[in-house]
Design a protein around this motif. Sequence first.
Motif, PDB file in Angstrom:
ATOM      1  N   ASP A  96      84.292  -0.686  94.537  1.00 47.18           N
ATOM      2  CA  ASP A  96      83.327   0.352  94.174  1.00 47.18           C
ATOM      3  C   ASP A  96      83.956   1.726  93.956  1.00 47.18           C
ATOM      4  O   ASP A  96      83.254   2.717  93.830  1.00 47.18           O
ATOM      5  CB  ASP A  96      82.235   0.447  95.240  1.00 47.18           C
ATOM      6  N   ARG A  97      85.284   1.765  93.916  1.00 45.46           N
ATOM      7  CA  ARG A  97      85.941   3.043  93.670  1.00 45.46           C
ATOM      8  C   ARG A  97      87.294   2.776  93.013  1.00 45.46           C
ATOM      9  O   ARG A  97      87.823   1.680  93.108  1.00 45.46           O
ATOM     10  CB  ARG A  97      86.139   3.817  94.968  1.00 45.46           C
ATOM     11  N   PRO A  98      87.843   3.766  92.382  1.00 45.89           N
ATOM     12  CA  PRO A  98      89.175   3.571  91.788  1.00 45.89           C
ATOM     13  C   PRO A  98      90.230   3.355  92.884  1.00 45.89           C
ATOM     14  O   PRO A  98      90.150   3.935  93.962  1.00 45.89           O
ATOM     15  CB  PRO A  98      89.448   4.874  91.042  1.00 45.89           C
ATOM     16  N   ALA A  99      91.180   2.509  92.585  1.00 49.00           N
ATOM     17  CA  ALA A  99      92.232   2.204  93.562  1.00 49.00           C
ATOM     18  C   ALA A  99      93.193   3.389  93.681  1.00 49.00           C
ATOM     19  O   ALA A  99      93.674   3.921  92.686  1.00 49.00           O
ATOM     20  CB  ALA A  99      92.986   0.961  93.139  1.00 49.00           C
ATOM     21  N   THR A 100      93.453   3.782  94.900  1.00 46.95           N
ATOM     22  CA  THR A 100      94.444   4.833  95.148  1.00 46.95           C
ATOM     23  C   THR A 100      95.825   4.192  95.227  1.00 46.95           C
ATOM     24  O   THR A 100      95.967   2.968  95.223  1.00 46.95           O
ATOM     25  CB  THR A 100      94.140   5.556  96.469  1.00 46.95           C
ATOM     26  N   GLU A 101      96.833   5.027  95.343  1.00 43.91           N
ATOM     27  CA  GLU A 101      98.196   4.508  95.471  1.00 43.91           C
ATOM     28  C   GLU A 101      98.333   3.671  96.745  1.00 43.91           C
ATOM     29  O   GLU A 101      98.999   2.628  96.751  1.00 43.91           O
ATOM     30  CB  GLU A 101      99.192   5.666  95.489  1.00 43.91           C
ATOM     31  N   GLU A 110      96.800   0.277  96.101  1.00 49.51           N
ATOM     32  CA  GLU A 110      97.684  -0.552  95.284  1.00 49.51           C
ATOM     33  C   GLU A 110      98.819  -1.129  96.122  1.00 49.51           C
ATOM     34  O   GLU A 110      99.180  -2.298  95.968  1.00 49.51           O
ATOM     35  CB  GLU A 110      98.232   0.253  94.111  1.00 49.51           C
ATOM     36  N   ARG A 111      99.368  -0.327  97.020  1.00 46.47           N
ATOM     37  CA  ARG A 111     100.430  -0.824  97.901  1.00 46.47           C
ATOM     38  C   ARG A 111      99.908  -1.901  98.841  1.00 46.47           C
ATOM     39  O   ARG A 111     100.576  -2.897  99.094  1.00 46.47           O
ATOM     40  CB  ARG A 111     101.037   0.327  98.708  1.00 46.47           C
ATOM     41  N   ARG A 112      98.717  -1.666  99.379  1.00 44.82           N
ATOM     42  CA  ARG A 112      98.111  -2.636 100.289  1.00 44.82           C
ATOM     43  C   ARG A 112      97.882  -3.973  99.574  1.00 44.82           C
ATOM     44  O   ARG A 112      98.178  -5.043 100.125  1.00 44.82           O
ATOM     45  CB  ARG A 112      96.786  -2.084 100.814  1.00 44.82           C
ATOM     46  N   ILE A 113      97.380  -3.932  98.338  1.00 45.81           N
ATOM     47  CA  ILE A 113      97.155  -5.153  97.563  1.00 45.81           C
ATOM     48  C   ILE A 113      98.482  -5.830  97.241  1.00 45.81           C
ATOM     49  O   ILE A 113      98.611  -7.057  97.356  1.00 45.81           O
ATOM     50  CB  ILE A 113      96.353  -4.838  96.285  1.00 45.81           C
ATOM     51  N   ARG A 114      99.479  -5.049  96.858  1.00 46.37           N
ATOM     52  CA  ARG A 114     100.785  -5.620  96.524  1.00 46.37           C
ATOM     53  C   ARG A 114     101.399  -6.303  97.750  1.00 46.37           C
ATOM     54  O   ARG A 114     101.920  -7.423  97.670  1.00 46.37           O
ATOM     55  CB  ARG A 114     101.713  -4.534  95.982  1.00 46.37           C
ATOM     56  N   ARG A 115     101.328  -5.645  98.910  1.00 46.53           N
ATOM     57  CA  ARG A 115     101.861  -6.248 100.133  1.00 46.53           C
ATOM     58  C   ARG A 115     101.105  -7.526 100.494  1.00 46.53           C
ATOM     59  O   ARG A 115     101.707  -8.524 100.918  1.00 46.53           O
ATOM     60  CB  ARG A 115     101.766  -5.259 101.295  1.00 46.53           C
ATOM     61  N   ALA A 116      99.787  -7.493 100.328  1.00 44.97           N
ATOM     62  CA  ALA A 116      98.985  -8.678 100.646  1.00 44.97           C
ATOM     63  C   ALA A 116      99.318  -9.830  99.693  1.00 44.97           C
ATOM     64  O   ALA A 116      99.414 -10.985 100.117  1.00 44.97           O
ATOM     65  CB  ALA A 116      97.494  -8.337 100.565  1.00 44.97           C
ATOM     66  N   ARG A 117      99.510  -9.523  98.399  1.00 47.15           N
ATOM     67  CA  ARG A 117      99.905 -10.577  97.444  1.00 47.15           C
ATOM     68  C   ARG A 117     101.265 -11.162  97.814  1.00 47.15           C
ATOM     69  O   ARG A 117     101.459 -12.377  97.758  1.00 47.15           O
ATOM     70  CB  ARG A 117      99.976 -10.001  96.030  1.00 47.15           C
ATOM     71  N   ASN A 118     102.198 -10.296  98.174  1.00 45.15           N
ATOM     72  CA  ASN A 118     103.525 -10.774  98.564  1.00 45.15           C
ATOM     73  C   ASN A 118     103.452 -11.653  99.816  1.00 45.15           C
ATOM     74  O   ASN A 118     104.151 -12.653  99.922  1.00 45.15           O
ATOM     75  CB  ASN A 118     104.480  -9.605  98.784  1.00 45.15           C
ATOM     76  N   ARG A 119     102.601 -11.267 100.749  1.00 41.41           N
ATOM     77  CA  ARG A 119     102.456 -12.068 101.971  1.00 41.41           C
ATOM     78  C   ARG A 119     101.863 -13.438 101.645  1.00 41.41           C
ATOM     79  O   ARG A 119     102.286 -14.453 102.212  1.00 41.41           O
ATOM     80  CB  ARG A 119     101.574 -11.333 102.978  1.00 41.41           C
ATOM     81  N   VAL A 120     100.901 -13.483 100.724  1.00 36.67           N
ATOM     82  CA  VAL A 120     100.329 -14.769 100.308  1.00 36.67           C
ATOM     83  C   VAL A 120     101.420 -15.647  99.696  1.00 36.67           C
ATOM     84  O   VAL A 120     101.527 -16.836 100.003  1.00 36.67           O
ATOM     85  CB  VAL A 120      99.154 -14.564  99.324  1.00 36.67           C
ATOM     86  N   LEU A 121     102.249 -15.047  98.839  1.00 32.79           N
ATOM     87  CA  LEU A 121     103.327 -15.819  98.212  1.00 32.79           C
ATOM     88  C   LEU A 121     104.313 -16.345  99.247  1.00 32.79           C
ATOM     89  O   LEU A 121     104.769 -17.489  99.174  1.00 32.79           O
ATOM     90  CB  LEU A 121     104.046 -14.962  97.166  1.00 32.79           C
ATOM     91  N   VAL A 122     104.648 -15.511 100.221  1.00 36.80           N
ATOM     92  CA  VAL A 122     105.574 -15.931 101.281  1.00 36.80           C
ATOM     93  C   VAL A 122     104.973 -17.083 102.089  1.00 36.80           C
ATOM     94  O   VAL A 122     105.652 -18.074 102.383  1.00 36.80           O
ATOM     95  CB  VAL A 122     105.939 -14.739 102.198  1.00 36.80           C
ATOM     96  N   GLU A 123     103.719 -16.967 102.439  1.00 40.93           N
ATOM     97  CA  GLU A 123     103.069 -18.017 103.236  1.00 40.93           C
ATOM     98  C   GLU A 123     102.949 -19.314 102.433  1.00 40.93           C
ATOM     99  O   GLU A 123     103.117 -20.399 102.991  1.00 40.93           O
ATOM    100  CB  GLU A 123     101.700 -17.564 103.732  1.00 40.93           C
ATOM    101  N   ARG A 124     102.658 -19.208 101.135  1.00 38.89           N
ATOM    102  CA  ARG A 124     102.613 -20.415 100.298  1.00 38.89           C
ATOM    103  C   ARG A 124     103.979 -21.080 100.245  1.00 38.89           C
ATOM    104  O   ARG A 124     104.088 -22.300 100.348  1.00 38.89           O
ATOM    105  CB  ARG A 124     102.161 -20.069  98.880  1.00 38.89           C
TER     106      ARG A 124
END
Length: 89
Positions: free
Chosen positions: A50-55, A58-72
């Motif tokens: 519901d709001r524009p993504a702040t920096e 974006e970092r939080r999403i990137r870290r979460a994506r990386n963690r998903v990849l590591v766990e997979r």
Amino acid sequence: MKSIAALQAVVTATPFDGEPSDAELDAIEQELPLILAEVDLLDAQIMTLDRPATELDERRIRRARNRVLVERRDLTNRAGLTQSGGAAC
């Protein structure tokens, strides 16, 4: 109207008790780190709906994506070791 309840016992050999088996619980336990990582990614994505993504977002999403990849990757590697019997190649 004819009831089919009597025929159901023939179709289902073992009645379903509604509880997961030990094997299913073990599989869930092995996948739990991946499930939690995916929940964190979903939480990070939901915060930016519901709001524009702040920096920081974006970092939080990137870290979460990386963690998903590591766990997979880790889950896949563990599954490969289990199937091969743990023997080194």
